[in-house]
Design a protein around this motif. Structure first.
Motif: not given
Length: 329
Positions: A41-58
């Protein structure tokens, strides 16, 4: 790689349910699967932060909706699966390990791409991996996450019994609970997409909390159809969960920090949220009515809205984190 190993652990634990003929073995498979979920769970949040910084909400919206759809499908299809396997609960519970296999296969190209990228960027292995216990803002986000999850779990647990207390049939109460779940899943996908370009999450969190607040009040008064209450609370719950998931991504500048913040927030938040439904049930047992118990949920939502006033605005994405399209992974 760690995410893939976590998914593998979940898959193995699920598959072992085929041989879990004793309650202790079944419980151990749940523990193993829980460990995998807690790590991923927490690692997926980091993955989203790294690869989708402009679309993290989506992406959090996709993540939240995926969890809801997956949970609903597995829960709804497990009984038909049992009948398909000659009334074998073990087979019906273990068949879902196939989704873990699919997940790992899909994740393999991402692992390869991440490994190449990590070598090019020369990531340091000496960075500290410590949870930010001394950061007061993380504690604030932890409480917010715990309160909103606690309200959701309470509604998911006690909504149908409350509808029956009003005087409706068990079938109608089940329908109300189903409407709540469907609306919650839809909103958990739509609302994060709507707020993707918004720098302030405060009005959205407060608005979603107000939807739940009004929905609970209408349920307590009994003057409006419980379906309306389910829709209102479903909108509120569907927005609050992904919003709470987005906050640590907004406040951090690196994927490592996002994962560490999310780990701490979920650790304490789920403890808080696990206690709240039990308290609601205890109050109902003492007072012999759900109204007073649901009044406690109104108090929790009011506290949530007050705490939201201290939520910071979204940070601008780190220019060094280049977004990578899925097609290139």
């Amino acid at each position: 790689m760690t995410i893939a190993l976590s998914v593998l652990l979940i898959g193995v634990a699920t598959a072992l349910r085929l041989f879990s003929t004793f309650s202790f073995l079944l419980l151990m498979t749940a523990v193993l699967a829980g460990i995998g979920i807690a790590v991923a769970g927490p690692l997926i949040s980091g993955f989203i932060k790294e690869y989708f910084p402009k679309y993290s909400s989506s992406m959090i919206g996709v993540y939240s909706a995926g969890m809801g759809v997956g949970a609903s499908l597995s829960a709804g299809l497990v009984v038909p699966a049992m009948y398909s396997f000659h009334n074998s609960w073990n087979a019906a519970l273990s068949i879902w390990a196939l989704f873990a296999v699919i997940g790992i296969v899909v994740w393999l190209p991402i692992i390869k791409k991440s490994s190449v990228r990590g070598k090019k960027e020369g990531e340091s292995i000496n960075q500290k991996n410590q949870l930010p216990w001394s950061n007061r803002y993380v504690w604030l986000l932890m409480i917010i996450f715990g309160l909103q999850s606690g309200v959701y779990y309470s509604l998911a647990t006690w909504l149908a019994p409350k509808v029956q207390e009003i005087g409706f049939s068990a079938t109608y109460a089940a329908t109300v609970a189903t409407v709540f779940s469907i609306i919650q899943m839809i909103c958990s996908f739509i609302i994060p997409i709507l707020i993707n370009n918004s720098l302030s999450r405060k009005p959205w969190i407060i608005l979603c909390a107000l939807f739940s607040f009004v929905g609970i009040i209408t349920l307590m008064t009994g003057n409006i159809s419980p379906i309306i209450s389910a829709i209102l609370t479903g909108i509120g719950a569907g927005g609050l969960f992904p919003l709470a998931m987005i906050l640590p991504l907004d406040a951090t500048s690196t994927p490592r920090d996002a994962s560490q913040w999310t780990a701490m927030i979920q650790f304490g938040g789920y403890i808080i949220s696990g206690v709240i439904p039990m308290l609601v049930g205890a109050v109902k047992d003492i007072t012999n009515t759900y109204n007073i118990a649901f009044f406690a949920l109104l108090f929790i939502l009011a506290a949530l809205m007050l705490l939201t006033l201290k939520v910071r605005n979204k940070q601008e994405p780190n220019p060094h984190l280049n977004e990578v399209k899925i097609s290139n992974m």
